[in-house]
Design an enzyme around this catalytic site. Sequence first.
Site, PDB file in Angstrom:
ATOM      1  CB  SER A  15      13.955  56.135  14.783  1.00  0.00           C
ATOM      2  OG  SER A  15      13.141  55.167  14.146  1.00  0.00           O
ATOM      3  CB  THR A  64       8.753  59.085  12.389  1.00  0.00           C
ATOM      4  OG1 THR A  64       8.198  59.344  13.667  1.00  0.00           O
ATOM      5  CG2 THR A  64      10.204  59.514  12.372  1.00  0.00           C
ATOM      6  CE  LYS A  68       3.898  59.427  11.481  1.00  0.00           C
ATOM      7  NZ  LYS A  68       3.165  58.731  12.524  1.00  0.00           N
ATOM      8  CG  ASP A 104       0.988  55.637  12.446  1.00  0.00           C
ATOM      9  OD1 ASP A 104       1.908  54.817  12.585  1.00  0.00           O
ATOM     10  OD2 ASP A 104       1.174  56.850  12.244  1.00  0.00           O
ATOM     11  N   GLY A 129      -7.442  63.643  21.906  1.00  0.00           N
ATOM     12  CA  GLY A 129      -6.542  64.207  20.898  1.00  0.00           C
ATOM     13  C   GLY A 129      -7.126  64.068  19.508  1.00  0.00           C
ATOM     14  CG  ASN A 153      -8.010  68.091  20.196  1.00  0.00           C
ATOM     15  OD1 ASN A 153      -7.107  67.521  20.809  1.00  0.00           O
ATOM     16  ND2 ASN A 153      -7.775  69.008  19.271  1.00  0.00           N
ATOM     17  NE  ARG A 154      -4.445  71.400  24.176  1.00  0.00           N
ATOM     18  CZ  ARG A 154      -3.138  71.529  24.238  1.00  0.00           C
ATOM     19  NH1 ARG A 154      -2.547  71.707  25.408  1.00  0.00           N
ATOM     20  NH2 ARG A 154      -2.379  71.485  23.156  1.00  0.00           N
ATOM     21  CG  LEU A 218      -1.877  56.063  20.395  1.00  0.00           C
ATOM     22  CD1 LEU A 218      -3.079  55.896  21.305  1.00  0.00           C
ATOM     23  CD2 LEU A 218      -2.239  56.868  19.166  1.00  0.00           C
ATOM     24  CD  GLN A 249       4.807  51.698  12.331  1.00  0.00           C
ATOM     25  OE1 GLN A 249       4.761  51.850  11.118  1.00  0.00           O
ATOM     26  NE2 GLN A 249       5.940  51.711  13.012  1.00  0.00           N
TER      27      GLN A 249
HETATM   28  P1  NDP Z   1       0.045  65.783  16.829  1.00  0.00           P
HETATM   29  O1  NDP Z   1       1.054  66.846  17.103  1.00  0.00           O
HETATM   30  O2  NDP Z   1      -0.451  65.577  15.447  1.00  0.00           O
HETATM   31  O3  NDP Z   1      -1.262  66.055  17.747  1.00  0.00           O
HETATM   32  C1  NDP Z   1      -1.110  66.428  19.084  1.00  0.00           C
HETATM   33  C2  NDP Z   1      -2.455  66.318  19.800  1.00  0.00           C
HETATM   34  O4  NDP Z   1      -2.181  66.377  21.191  1.00  0.00           O
HETATM   35  C3  NDP Z   1      -3.433  67.445  19.492  1.00  0.00           C
HETATM   36  O5  NDP Z   1      -4.739  66.919  19.483  1.00  0.00           O
HETATM   37  C4  NDP Z   1      -3.247  68.391  20.687  1.00  0.00           C
HETATM   38  O6  NDP Z   1      -4.408  69.107  21.021  1.00  0.00           O
HETATM   39  C5  NDP Z   1      -3.003  67.387  21.790  1.00  0.00           C
HETATM   40  N1  NDP Z   1      -2.270  67.899  22.957  1.00  0.00           N
HETATM   41  C6  NDP Z   1      -0.953  68.216  23.050  1.00  0.00           C
HETATM   42  N2  NDP Z   1      -0.637  68.556  24.308  1.00  0.00           N
HETATM   43  C7  NDP Z   1      -1.779  68.447  25.037  1.00  0.00           C
HETATM   44  C8  NDP Z   1      -2.094  68.662  26.421  1.00  0.00           C
HETATM   45  N3  NDP Z   1      -1.167  69.055  27.302  1.00  0.00           N
HETATM   46  N4  NDP Z   1      -3.365  68.459  26.814  1.00  0.00           N
HETATM   47  C9  NDP Z   1      -4.318  68.064  25.941  1.00  0.00           C
HETATM   48  N5  NDP Z   1      -4.085  67.845  24.619  1.00  0.00           N
HETATM   49  C10 NDP Z   1      -2.821  68.034  24.173  1.00  0.00           C
HETATM   50  O7  NDP Z   1       0.677  64.448  17.442  1.00  0.00           O
HETATM   51  P2  NDP Z   1       0.494  62.959  16.876  1.00  0.00           P
HETATM   52  O8  NDP Z   1      -0.951  62.733  16.660  1.00  0.00           O
HETATM   53  O9  NDP Z   1       1.452  62.709  15.787  1.00  0.00           O
HETATM   54  O10 NDP Z   1       1.019  62.078  18.126  1.00  0.00           O
HETATM   55  C11 NDP Z   1       0.198  61.883  19.268  1.00  0.00           C
HETATM   56  C12 NDP Z   1       0.813  60.816  20.168  1.00  0.00           C
HETATM   57  O11 NDP Z   1       0.779  59.555  19.509  1.00  0.00           O
HETATM   58  C13 NDP Z   1       2.265  61.073  20.560  1.00  0.00           C
HETATM   59  O12 NDP Z   1       2.454  60.698  21.907  1.00  0.00           O
HETATM   60  C14 NDP Z   1       3.032  60.117  19.657  1.00  0.00           C
HETATM   61  O13 NDP Z   1       4.264  59.705  20.228  1.00  0.00           O
HETATM   62  C15 NDP Z   1       2.057  58.953  19.589  1.00  0.00           C
HETATM   63  N6  NDP Z   1       2.248  58.100  18.400  1.00  0.00           N
HETATM   64  C16 NDP Z   1       2.557  56.787  18.604  1.00  0.00           C
HETATM   65  C17 NDP Z   1       2.766  55.943  17.542  1.00  0.00           C
HETATM   66  C18 NDP Z   1       3.101  54.513  17.802  1.00  0.00           C
HETATM   67  O14 NDP Z   1       3.476  53.810  16.855  1.00  0.00           O
HETATM   68  N7  NDP Z   1       2.958  54.027  19.026  1.00  0.00           N
HETATM   69  C19 NDP Z   1       2.650  56.411  16.148  1.00  0.00           C
HETATM   70  C20 NDP Z   1       2.267  57.804  16.033  1.00  0.00           C
HETATM   71  C21 NDP Z   1       2.104  58.614  17.137  1.00  0.00           C
HETATM   72  P3  NDP Z   1      -4.778  70.551  20.348  1.00  0.00           P
HETATM   73  O15 NDP Z   1      -5.180  70.259  18.940  1.00  0.00           O
HETATM   74  O16 NDP Z   1      -5.904  71.048  21.173  1.00  0.00           O
HETATM   75  O17 NDP Z   1      -3.512  71.361  20.447  1.00  0.00           O
END
Ligand code: NDP
Length: 276
Positions: A15, A64, A68, A104, A129, A153-154, A218, A249
């Site tokens: 972190s 984090t 959450k 966020d 996503g 989204n998938r 992101l 954030q």
């Molecule tokens: P979640 O675990 O809540 O959600 C994951 C998402 O990613 C789902 O929609 C999932 O789809 C999708 N996914 C995962 N792998 C794949 C793939 N190979 N192909 C297509 N879709 C995929 O994660 P978060 O929302 O918490 O985090 C998402 C991103 O945002 C991360 O990279 C995280 O590091 C980043 N982030 C950045 C922050 C910042 O401050 N910059 C703050 C918070 C997050 P499905 O539902 O179909 O499985």
Amino acid sequence: MTDRYAVIGNPIAQSKSPLIHGLYAQATGQDIDYGKIEGPLGPGGFAQAVDAFRAEGGRGLNITAPFKLDAFAYATERSQRAELAGAANAMTFDGERVVADNFDGVGLVRDVTRNLAVPMTGRRVLVLGAGGAARGALLPFLAERPAELVIANRDVDKARELARIGAAEGGSVAACGYADLAGQRFDLVFNATSASLRAERPPVPAGVFAASALAYELAYGKGLTPFLRLARESGVERIADGVGMLAEQAAEAFLWWRGVRPDTADVIRTLTVPLV
Ligand code: NDP
């Protein structure tokens, strides 16, 4: 007495929040101590760790992954933003009161519209996503009044759920799968999937980027992710990762806790990893 704050997650060693808040405290002259807590993953582990931090006089926490949703459940009061996201990334403690918020989404919008100077109003916006980060961005994005907001989204049901939440708040959000994106073009494309954390790429068609589009990843600190590489190979000149979102954030949480908003430019410069 020095006020104590911390970030809680698991894992937590990576972190950047202690570094960021330390720099903000220095720049604003605030006397705070900001640490990190590795929350136990078992049932009740998060609540026990937060109880202990509060008992020691802790004033606030950033939250984090993967806590959450636990933080949201732990709170006694939640901001509208946190309610709509169903998740919290910051908490403040005041006796028995535990107030939760989620910065966020506002952090992301601030990074895009102010730091990168890319307007969202009247533009076609695509979010890849439908997890926690996409959920947190939903209402702040709608507040910018884009011409169109599409969530792909998938698992299309999760995208539909976000579209329903958006509609309930008076916004128009379209939900779809990746195959439905063929032939569509967007001015801003956000990768809010976690695919980049495993060096994977969401199955987005290369043609989704409009000329002069912004491609925004992101995830942060990963350099040129497969998503950003696709954007670049598609001729996109404006690419960014989530370092600015992270800094913004944190600045929002700092403002909430301390009543002063730190400037984020130095932190963004310090944490930026070249996108190569
Ligand atoms: P979640 O675990 O809540 O959600 C994951 C998402 O990613 C789902 O929609 C999932 O789809 C999708 N996914 C995962 N792998 C794949 C793939 N190979 N192909 C297509 N879709 C995929 O994660 P978060 O929302 O918490 O985090 C998402 C991103 O945002 C991360 O990279 C995280 O590091 C980043 N982030 C950045 C922050 C910042 O401050 N910059 C703050 C918070 C997050 P499905 O539902 O179909 O499985």
